[in-house]
Scaffold this active site. Sequence first.
Site, PDB file in Angstrom:
ATOM      1  N   ASP A   1      19.604   8.069  -9.910  1.00  0.00           N
ATOM      2  CA  ASP A   1      19.903   7.213 -10.737  1.00  0.00           C
ATOM      3  C   ASP A   1      18.334   6.849 -11.612  1.00  0.00           C
ATOM      4  O   ASP A   1      18.076   5.773 -11.685  1.00  0.00           O
ATOM      5  CB  ASP A   1      20.452   5.859 -10.340  1.00  0.00           C
TER       6      ASP A   1
ATOM      7  N   GLU B   1      29.954   5.840 -16.942  1.00  0.00           N
ATOM      8  CA  GLU B   1      29.188   4.930 -16.242  1.00  0.00           C
ATOM      9  C   GLU B   1      27.892   5.218 -16.646  1.00  0.00           C
ATOM     10  O   GLU B   1      27.545   6.124 -17.734  1.00  0.00           O
ATOM     11  CB  GLU B   1      29.439   5.256 -15.075  1.00  0.00           C
TER      12      GLU B   1
END
Length: 515
Positions: free
Chosen positions: A15, A194
């Site tokens: 991420d 997302e």
Amino acid sequence: MKTFRNPVIRGVSPDPSICRVGNDFFLATSSFDFWPGIPIHHSTDLVHWELIGHAVTRPDQVRPNGDPDGPFNLFAPTLRHHEGTFFVACTNASPRDPALGVTGGVVGNFIVHTEDPTGEWSPAAWVDQEAFDPSLAFEDATCYYTRRTLDLRDPERGLGPIVQGEVDPLTGRILRALQPITPGHGGFCSNDIEGPHLYKLNGLYYLFSAEGGTEKGHMQTVARSTSPYGPFDPAPHNPVLTHRHLVVNPIQCTGHADLVEAPDGRWWAVFLATRSGRVQGPNLLGRETWLAPVEWCEGWPVIGSAGTVSFEMAAPALKQARTSLRSKGNPWLDGWSTRGFPLADIEIQRVGQATEMRLPSLPGTLDGPDRVPAVLLRQLEQEASFHATVATWPRRGVRAGITAYAGREHHYELFVEWAAHGPIAAVRRRVADLEQTDFLALHDGPVSLEVTCDGLDYRFEVMVAGDRICVGTGAARLLDANLAPGFGSVRLGVFVTGVRSDLVRFTDVGGVNVG
């Protein structure tokens, strides 16, 4: 042509979120339930990265009541810089916690800030308790707050839209209520959207999002609008990054990307992906940070080679600076981490080129949720090794050793202890609800422990009185990151468990391809 080798940050570093300040790049990654939280890296050329600090180093930053014994799980941070201040927005997605009034799976989304990313960051400014993947985008005096929602009532219909509002990043106070900015409950290519990031470029607002989950269906999509609140039109070539169709490629799970413009005007994407040493081999390294060039075609970003990437790619035309922002004397910047908040009496120090540690013994095991003394390094390559010498023999009822740790229910241990008939070494394998242990009788005295991984097996050996003895092995595939829950990878390190006792001293602690 000058090239670089992916991934640019090896070992579990998922991420990634990036920002640039002048000629310097800063990057944050997820840390989950390991401490210190949210590693911050620095680079001047986008390829060579150095760990310079952590955004979360105190319980008050992840627990509204500052409880050091409570759970935490930090993932998907966003790192931004605005008018001299760095901001990190993140989620503590630990299990439901009645003590905090939390009824869902998220303690909350929060923002921390600092003017110096190598130093301490502020206490958390809590924003809300809904869903995850918060992102920030600054435009003049406005700070947009963007995140996903989570609606599980009808998964086939979609898991919820991306929502956006405006926030005071210093206090967490929402200044404009959040509203959906994507149509329906799904994404542009799937029912799961997302990891949103909002950018403004040439008068248009771009919504960059991850879709399809974070495994082999992972992908990156983009849409644009004349307004930050949409409606957003998707790119005609979505997804703009994916390997979901390259089923035998050793690079998988590409997505969750963030964009940055270099000083020379060229654009780049950092993103997560996984790799294995052999096609379809075990994934021991988790999701790592990768880099790819971005070209703009008719106002749309094109990542890599039409949305695919490779291990070797054309390098940025940027100079690598020789200066370091890293402070001296902080052992956690060598990559060490603990599971959960660290115990105060853990001691780590450099002695020449070697590392020494003292760990207390506390009740509990690596299997459970207890805060047990374990200090770990990420495995950076399929082939790796780790070693440590138990310099002070532990008292009866105490186990001291090394571990290949992929999670509470997926790890191997090599430890020494004083058993009923004298000192022993043992290899213990814990995989799901299965457990197996091999024993070896020893003589009292210092004993060196080593684990080596060749990508297929972990081999555990002891060195005592000049002899090297294999105590046992464990299959690498049983520590695969896709098998062990928690978005993790294998970490190698030392641990002490058992009855409450004195400090256990380890010398010559370290390894190869760990960090």
